[in-house]
Design a protein around this motif. Structure first.
Motif, PDB file in Angstrom:
ATOM      1  N   ALA A   2      35.424  49.031 116.830  1.00 17.50           N
ATOM      2  CA  ALA A   2      34.500  48.189 116.081  1.00 17.50           C
ATOM      3  C   ALA A   2      34.133  46.981 116.933  1.00 17.50           C
ATOM      4  CB  ALA A   2      35.145  47.729 114.778  1.00 17.50           C
ATOM      5  N   ARG A   3      32.829  46.751 117.059  1.00 16.35           N
ATOM      6  CA  ARG A   3      32.395  45.570 117.800  1.00 16.35           C
ATOM      7  C   ARG A   3      32.590  44.326 116.936  1.00 16.35           C
ATOM      8  NH1 ARG A   3      28.735  49.588 119.030  1.00 16.35           N
ATOM      9  NH2 ARG A   3      28.328  49.909 121.250  1.00 16.35           N
ATOM     10  N   PRO A   4      32.905  43.193 117.546  1.00 19.38           N
ATOM     11  CA  PRO A   4      32.899  41.942 116.787  1.00 19.38           C
ATOM     12  C   PRO A   4      31.503  41.694 116.220  1.00 19.38           C
ATOM     13  CG  PRO A   4      33.902  41.633 118.951  1.00 19.38           C
ATOM     14  CD  PRO A   4      33.271  42.989 118.962  1.00 19.38           C
ATOM     15  N   ILE A   5      31.450  40.993 115.092  1.00 22.06           N
ATOM     16  CA  ILE A   5      30.170  40.737 114.430  1.00 22.06           C
ATOM     17  C   ILE A   5      29.871  39.244 114.431  1.00 22.06           C
ATOM     18  CG2 ILE A   5      28.935  40.814 112.226  1.00 22.06           C
ATOM     19  CD1 ILE A   5      30.275  43.405 111.600  1.00 22.06           C
ATOM     20  N   ILE A   6      28.647  38.915 114.891  1.00 20.55           N
ATOM     21  CA  ILE A   6      28.120  37.557 114.817  1.00 20.55           C
ATOM     22  C   ILE A   6      27.092  37.525 113.703  1.00 20.55           C
ATOM     23  CG2 ILE A   6      26.876  35.735 116.046  1.00 20.55           C
ATOM     24  CD1 ILE A   6      27.626  37.188 118.665  1.00 20.55           C
ATOM     25  N   ALA A   7      27.180  36.541 112.823  1.00 17.28           N
ATOM     26  CA  ALA A   7      26.148  36.345 111.815  1.00 17.28           C
ATOM     27  C   ALA A   7      25.392  35.058 112.123  1.00 17.28           C
ATOM     28  CB  ALA A   7      26.748  36.266 110.418  1.00 17.28           C
ATOM     29  N   ILE A   8      24.079  35.142 112.096  1.00 17.49           N
ATOM     30  CA  ILE A   8      23.230  33.964 112.309  1.00 17.49           C
ATOM     31  C   ILE A   8      22.787  33.467 110.940  1.00 17.49           C
ATOM     32  CG2 ILE A   8      21.156  33.061 113.400  1.00 17.49           C
ATOM     33  CD1 ILE A   8      21.314  35.352 115.397  1.00 17.49           C
ATOM     34  N   VAL A   9      23.190  32.248 110.609  1.00 17.87           N
ATOM     35  CA  VAL A   9      22.993  31.707 109.271  1.00 17.87           C
ATOM     36  C   VAL A   9      22.269  30.375 109.363  1.00 17.87           C
ATOM     37  CG1 VAL A   9      24.197  30.844 107.221  1.00 17.87           C
ATOM     38  CG2 VAL A   9      25.067  32.828 108.437  1.00 17.87           C
ATOM     39  N   SER A  17      15.450  34.328 113.433  1.00  8.42           N
ATOM     40  CA  SER A  17      15.017  35.628 113.950  1.00  8.42           C
ATOM     41  C   SER A  17      14.647  35.561 115.428  1.00  8.42           C
ATOM     42  CB  SER A  17      13.830  36.153 113.132  1.00  8.42           C
ATOM     43  OG  SER A  17      14.238  36.430 111.808  1.00  8.42           O
ATOM     44  N   THR A  18      14.089  34.438 115.855  1.00  2.73           N
ATOM     45  CA  THR A  18      13.752  34.283 117.275  1.00  2.73           C
ATOM     46  C   THR A  18      15.010  34.308 118.128  1.00  2.73           C
ATOM     47  OG1 THR A  18      11.816  32.952 116.705  1.00  2.73           O
ATOM     48  CG2 THR A  18      12.607  32.807 118.963  1.00  2.73           C
ATOM     49  N   VAL A  19      16.048  33.608 117.679  1.00  2.00           N
ATOM     50  CA  VAL A  19      17.307  33.594 118.421  1.00  2.00           C
ATOM     51  C   VAL A  19      17.978  34.955 118.365  1.00  2.00           C
ATOM     52  CG1 VAL A  19      19.616  32.556 118.511  1.00  2.00           C
ATOM     53  CG2 VAL A  19      17.595  31.114 118.155  1.00  2.00           C
ATOM     54  N   PHE A  20      17.907  35.616 117.198  1.00  5.66           N
ATOM     55  CA  PHE A  20      18.416  36.984 117.053  1.00  5.66           C
ATOM     56  C   PHE A  20      17.796  37.902 118.111  1.00  5.66           C
ATOM     57  CE2 PHE A  20      17.511  41.182 115.160  1.00  5.66           C
ATOM     58  CZ  PHE A  20      18.791  41.642 114.889  1.00  5.66           C
ATOM     59  N   ASN A  21      16.483  37.854 118.242  1.00  8.45           N
ATOM     60  CA  ASN A  21      15.804  38.686 119.240  1.00  8.45           C
ATOM     61  C   ASN A  21      16.226  38.323 120.662  1.00  8.45           C
ATOM     62  OD1 ASN A  21      14.351  40.234 117.402  1.00  8.45           O
ATOM     63  ND2 ASN A  21      12.612  38.840 117.378  1.00  8.45           N
ATOM     64  N   ARG A  22      16.431  37.048 120.923  1.00  9.88           N
ATOM     65  CA  ARG A  22      16.895  36.615 122.252  1.00  9.88           C
ATOM     66  C   ARG A  22      18.269  37.199 122.569  1.00  9.88           C
ATOM     67  NH1 ARG A  22      13.363  34.377 125.996  1.00  9.88           N
ATOM     68  NH2 ARG A  22      11.890  33.012 124.920  1.00  9.88           N
ATOM     69  N   ARG A  39      13.797  51.309 110.867  1.00 10.23           N
ATOM     70  CA  ARG A  39      14.523  50.180 111.440  1.00 10.23           C
ATOM     71  C   ARG A  39      14.625  49.053 110.420  1.00 10.23           C
ATOM     72  NH1 ARG A  39      15.825  50.180 116.730  1.00 10.23           N
ATOM     73  NH2 ARG A  39      14.835  51.739 118.030  1.00 10.23           N
ATOM     74  N   ASP A  40      15.734  48.370 110.483  1.00  8.61           N
ATOM     75  CA  ASP A  40      15.957  47.203 109.641  1.00  8.61           C
ATOM     76  C   ASP A  40      16.299  46.064 110.582  1.00  8.61           C
ATOM     77  OD1 ASP A  40      16.902  45.259 107.896  1.00  8.61           O
ATOM     78  OD2 ASP A  40      17.733  46.742 106.535  1.00  8.61           O
ATOM     79  N   ARG A  41      15.530  45.001 110.548  1.00  5.14           N
ATOM     80  CA  ARG A  41      15.723  43.917 111.502  1.00  5.14           C
ATOM     81  C   ARG A  41      16.961  43.098 111.185  1.00  5.14           C
ATOM     82  NH1 ARG A  41      13.363  39.115 109.776  1.00  5.14           N
ATOM     83  NH2 ARG A  41      12.748  38.529 111.874  1.00  5.14           N
ATOM     84  N   LEU A  42      17.799  43.603 110.270  1.00  6.36           N
ATOM     85  CA  LEU A  42      18.992  42.890 109.840  1.00  6.36           C
ATOM     86  C   LEU A  42      20.072  42.841 110.910  1.00  6.36           C
ATOM     87  CD1 LEU A  42      20.518  41.620 107.408  1.00  6.36           C
ATOM     88  CD2 LEU A  42      21.276  43.919 106.842  1.00  6.36           C
ATOM     89  N   TYR A  43      20.177  43.880 111.715  1.00  9.67           N
ATOM     90  CA  TYR A  43      21.288  43.944 112.652  1.00  9.67           C
ATOM     91  C   TYR A  43      20.821  44.459 114.005  1.00  9.67           C
ATOM     92  CZ  TYR A  43      20.952  48.779 111.160  1.00  9.67           C
ATOM     93  OH  TYR A  43      20.465  50.016 110.856  1.00  9.67           O
ATOM     94  N   GLY A  44      21.589  44.151 115.026  1.00 12.58           N
ATOM     95  CA  GLY A  44      21.306  44.646 116.363  1.00 12.58           C
ATOM     96  C   GLY A  44      22.570  44.559 117.191  1.00 12.58           C
ATOM     97  N   ARG A  45      22.452  44.958 118.442  1.00 13.75           N
ATOM     98  CA  ARG A  45      23.594  44.917 119.347  1.00 13.75           C
ATOM     99  C   ARG A  45      23.280  44.024 120.526  1.00 13.75           C
ATOM    100  NH1 ARG A  45      25.420  51.146 120.275  1.00 13.75           N
ATOM    101  NH2 ARG A  45      25.241  51.849 118.124  1.00 13.75           N
ATOM    102  N   GLY A  46      24.297  43.335 120.996  1.00 13.15           N
ATOM    103  CA  GLY A  46      24.147  42.508 122.175  1.00 13.15           C
ATOM    104  C   GLY A  46      25.334  42.674 123.100  1.00 13.15           C
ATOM    105  N   ASP A  57      21.152  39.250 111.461  1.00 11.11           N
ATOM    106  CA  ASP A  57      20.145  38.226 111.204  1.00 11.11           C
ATOM    107  C   ASP A  57      19.996  38.103 109.695  1.00 11.11           C
ATOM    108  OD1 ASP A  57      17.996  36.557 111.016  1.00 11.11           O
ATOM    109  OD2 ASP A  57      16.526  38.022 111.716  1.00 11.11           O
ATOM    110  N   THR A  58      20.422  36.993 109.140  1.00 11.08           N
ATOM    111  CA  THR A  58      20.344  36.828 107.692  1.00 11.08           C
ATOM    112  C   THR A  58      19.006  36.273 107.245  1.00 11.08           C
ATOM    113  OG1 THR A  58      21.371  34.645 107.812  1.00 11.08           O
ATOM    114  CG2 THR A  58      22.826  36.519 107.443  1.00 11.08           C
ATOM    115  N   GLY A  59      18.032  36.202 108.137  1.00 15.90           N
ATOM    116  CA  GLY A  59      16.708  35.719 107.769  1.00 15.90           C
ATOM    117  C   GLY A  59      15.989  36.728 106.898  1.00 15.90           C
TER     118      GLY A  59
END
Length: 440
Positions: A2-9, A17-22, A39-46, A57-59
């Protein structure tokens, strides 16, 4: 793992969302590179400093009723508190600390989780002085960033990964097949776990949201060892959860990453809805073996065509997962339950299967001979050779004269030929094209 999870709040309009995309390096909200993938812009991988992680992305949360902004920020904070290993609390350097910021800060402070304050819109050096007031929020870690320019994102991630939990592998051996059950609330995931195990292992209720935590249950069947990972359903904590049912996908993320085989549980009575596609899409993009499990089949009115028709609906809705077999059953009556685990074992084996290079190239050569690649502006694709470089999922690289000439439709043709020869039932195939160098 399981990857660690970062939430942007943060409150609306601070640039989440801009920072999420970055962070994920991709404008996920507008990218569509696989036909049929919802696709759901809610989550992604980095990835940062060789560490992979997931980002939420909680936006864009939609809340009905009065005082929409305050309800929205409360929901964002609640989601982050429940799901994240580290929280990035976004604020606006130009606006300073607002009442909404203070409310979110209070909730996050009580959560006792690592919080990094990201002060956005620090677009020049003069703005750096604006970040200091945000230390008064009480979290200690404050980083000035510019989502629009991309500055400071590396500094932010440096701080974030310091707080990641230890992700040492669990004690399960290589011979254990890890199975995750995913699906929207109330499709019968917990009932299915109970039916498999033959006991009331988890609390079952017909009210959506009664599973409180993810539960690992090791067991053995016909000499094969398994671990069932039952993902938590929606947690009942007031009306905020009743209005955010679609965010149950977040609770499946960790379970999917840990699993070998993912059971995508669908309500046979209610049918397929959009949320099913979001949940299944994450399993697909994570490269996991998958099986569609149509539950509640005992209460579906049916004739000799119903099963075929429902299977076709699944194929039509999940164009990106045509490889996944479909099993119909009833967790309540245990009807057809015996058919499930032979399929689980088979797709786990297919997921880990490896094909010898010379055998793979025989199939590719035959496929090219039957249907040569089309020309593009007078140039024709030439496949020098192919080789499988990984398993779980099986991953194949084609070495060619010019990767630009590998059209998606021809790659799909090759995939169909490879599946026809070697099976790979239940598992995605990852296929990449590389230019053959002169010394190869």
């Amino acid at each position: 793992m399981a990857r660690p999870i970062i939430a942007i709040v943060g409150r609306p309009n601070v640039g989440k969302s801009t920072v999420f995309n970055r962070i994920i390096g991709d404008k996920l909200a507008i990218v569509e590179d696989k036909p049929g993938v919802t696709r759901d812009r809610l989550y992604g991988r980095g990835e940062w400093l060789d560490t992979e992680f997931s980002v939420i992305d909680t936006g864009g949360i939609e809340i009905d009723g009065e005082d929409q902004i305050m309800k929205s920020v409360r929901v964002q904070a609640e989601l982050a508190i429940e799901e994240a290993d580290v929280i990035v609390f976004m604020v606006d350097a130009k606006a300073g600390i607002t009442p909404a910021d203070s409310e979110v800060a209070e909730m996050l402070f009580r959560a006792k989780k690592p919080v990094i304050v990201a002060v956005n819109k620090v677009d020049n050096l003069k703005r750096m002085d604006d970040i200091y007031e945000f230390y008064s929020l009480g979290f200690g870690d404050v980083v000035g960033i510019s989502g629009s320019h991309g500055t400071g994102i590396g500094d932010l991630l440096d701080e974030v990964i310091k707080h990641f939990p230890d992700t040492s592998e669990e004690e399960y051996g290589e011979d254990v097949i890890k199975v995750a059950l995913i699906g929207r609330p109330n499709v019968g995931k917990s009932s299915l776990v109970n039916a498999i195990l033959g006991e009331e292992r988890v609390i079952v209720s017909n009210v959506a949201g009664t599973t409180r935590d993810a539960i690992d249950t090791p067991f053995e069947k016909d000499g094969q060892k398994y671990v069932i990972i039952d993902t938590a359903g929606m947690r009942k904590r007031g009306k905020v959860y009743e209005t955010t049912e679609k965010y149950s996908v977040m609770r499946a993320m960790k379970a999917i990453e840990r699993a070998d085989v993912v059971l995508v549980v669908i309500d046979g009575e209610e049918g397929i809805i959009e949320q099913d596609k979001h949940v299944a899409g994450y399993a697909h993009e994570a490269g996991k073996a998958a099986i569609f499990v149509v539950n509640k089949w005992d209460i579906v009115e049916k004739d000799d065509k119903t099963m075929h028709q429902f299977t076709q609906k699944i194929r039509d809705h999940f164009l990106f997962m045509t490889y996944a077999p479909v099993v119909f059953l009833s967790a309540k009556t245990k009807q057809r339950l015996h058919k499930l685990f032979p399929v689980v074992t088979n797709v786990a084996e297919q997921h880990a299967a490896r094909v010898a290079t010379h055998v793979l190239n025989d199939v590719v050569s035959d496929a090219v001979a039957i249907n040569p690649p089309p020309t593009d502006k007078g140039k024709r694709l030439r496949i020098n050779y192919a080789t499988q470089v990984a398993v779980k999922p099986p991953t194949i690289i084609f070495f060619v004269n010019d990767p630009e000439l590998m059209h998606f439709s021809y790659q799909r043709y090759l995939e169909n030929k490879i599946r026809g020869a070697f099976g790979f039932e239940g598992t995605p195939l990852r296929m990449f094209t590389r230019r053959k160098s002169d010394d190869e």
